[in-house]
Write an enzyme that holds these catalytic residues in place. Sequence first.
Site, PDB file in Angstrom:
ATOM      1  N   LYS A 218       0.717  31.964  -1.669  1.00 17.51           N
ATOM      2  CA  LYS A 218      -0.415  32.240  -2.683  1.00 17.51           C
ATOM      3  C   LYS A 218      -1.745  31.499  -2.208  1.00 17.51           C
ATOM      4  O   LYS A 218      -1.944  30.687  -1.891  1.00 17.51           O
ATOM      5  CB  LYS A 218       0.306  31.673  -3.687  1.00 17.51           C
ATOM      6  CG  LYS A 218       0.210  30.091  -4.190  1.00 17.51           C
ATOM      7  CD  LYS A 218       0.623  30.090  -5.508  1.00 17.51           C
ATOM      8  CE  LYS A 218      -0.263  29.218  -6.467  1.00 17.51           C
ATOM      9  NZ  LYS A 218      -0.231  28.004  -6.095  1.00 17.51           N
TER      10      LYS A 218
ATOM     11  N   HIS B 209       5.655  30.114  -9.788  1.00 19.13           N
ATOM     12  CA  HIS B 209       6.641  29.100  -9.932  1.00 19.13           C
ATOM     13  C   HIS B 209       7.383  29.100 -11.017  1.00 19.13           C
ATOM     14  O   HIS B 209       8.568  29.068 -11.286  1.00 19.13           O
ATOM     15  CB  HIS B 209       6.073  27.646  -9.529  1.00 19.13           C
ATOM     16  CG  HIS B 209       5.226  27.437  -8.583  1.00 19.13           C
ATOM     17  ND1 HIS B 209       5.395  27.983  -7.167  1.00 19.13           N
ATOM     18  CD2 HIS B 209       3.923  26.690  -8.221  1.00 19.13           C
ATOM     19  CE1 HIS B 209       4.335  27.812  -6.417  1.00 19.13           C
ATOM     20  NE2 HIS B 209       3.822  26.892  -6.853  1.00 19.13           N
TER      21      HIS B 209
END
Length: 474
Positions: free
Chosen positions: A138, A230
């Site tokens: 990411k 997450h």
Amino acid sequence: MEEIRKSPDTVLVVFGASGDLARRKVLPALQAARATGQVRGPVAVLGVGRSDLDDDRFCGLLASDPLTAGLAEDSGWVRLAYSDGAAYQRLGERLEGAAQVVFYLATPPEVFSGIVAGLAAAGLNHRGDDTRRVVVEKPLGRDLLSSRELNLALGRAFDETQIYRIDHYLAKDTVQNVLAFRFSNPLFESGWNRNLVQSVQVTAAEEEGIGSRAGYYDTAGAVRDMVQNHVLQLLALVAMEPPTTFDARDIRKAKLELLRAVQPIDPQSAVRGQYRGYLDEPGVSPGSRRETFAAAAIRVENWRWDGVPFFIRTGKALRRRSTQVVIRFRDSPALRLEGVRQRPIPTLLQLRIQPHEGITLRIGAKRPGTRFEMVPAGLDLEYQGLAGAPLPDAYEHVLAEVLAGVHTVFPSGEEIDRSWEIVGDLISAWEASGHPELYGQGSWGPEGSQELVARLGGARWLNPEDNLGGVGGG
Ligand code: BG6
């Protein structure tokens, strides 16, 4: 380095190998994973980048840091501009004879597509062949559109089975344990639904501020940085249906199904915060409205969870570092004693992802020596050190799994796209207007976050220091 040219077995090609991410995380993790035996067999490292290095100087760089010194002997450097198609031929020459090659893109995301296209044009991608793999990390896009573009670019060169998208939370041992816990303890799983669960809370709190990362963070914010990846991945594992098998394909399918049931977050059911002092952090733009805290109530519209609110929150500069999931079960009817109603003690299950990894079940018990006065009591499982094994580091685990060719801890492109859909409205609304609510450093975030939970049926946030009747409340 000669070895890479002679008969390398596995080569880890790290784009951006002289950069921060590679030197701080990726390469030390490889060295450590080799030391702990998670990665077996020799792995040569081939650094690739624009820096003016050569084999010897790159080896010197690795050797100068004890965390990477063990990799120096088997390493080399290919200097190339990422957009220079011809240069990829040179890279190819260095990889000749390699049985397995992993391309790890530790570069800014703007150059991902160019690198992937360069690899394909030089025929280094070996489409469909699992001995060639690509790893990206990411930010995987900054909205749905850019995420789709990235997935398309990856898909033009590699098959999905060759692609590994890192979400290091998934590689945390305790996050994987959420699945093991749920699906190996029928007592819990049978009540893991709207019949017995009143609400669910997911907290991913950090004590530190943004440090020196303003360049990235001030354009991202808490939703892009933590929620889109997450937090939603963790929520997916907590709420998904049992997968047919624990193989990566089935786990990913179950997560995607769950994420499809997660409704796009309604800005009316979310709160943003910014810690006092954020504007003084070096590199933050004057008057920045970027959120360093986000909380939201999430609706999961499927058979299992209809009507059960999921509350999530994440933020920087909070009271303490703590990632946890708390399942609050429905209250028992009040006990009546001599005409007085005793308030039931809520039954809570706390899954501590970090720190103090473990699980606490908070139950009600009779205070000894009283008639029926209730007190909270905890049943604790300390995960750390269970069976004498230390918790492996998430990055080491990521590398070991890539090298083993196992996708379990990597989200699929579809999951990532869907997660952008879930946060898209919220990001747009927040970027369009308003200002985050300020909160003090070392607090649990803005007042509005408490109100949100109270308003939408979660009573209040459970913090790690709350008394759950066991070690979790310490
Ligand atoms: C990263 C975020 O993905 O996760 C960081 O970019 C955050 O902002 C970090 O600090 C948190 O990871 P961990 O493993 O320390 O909880």
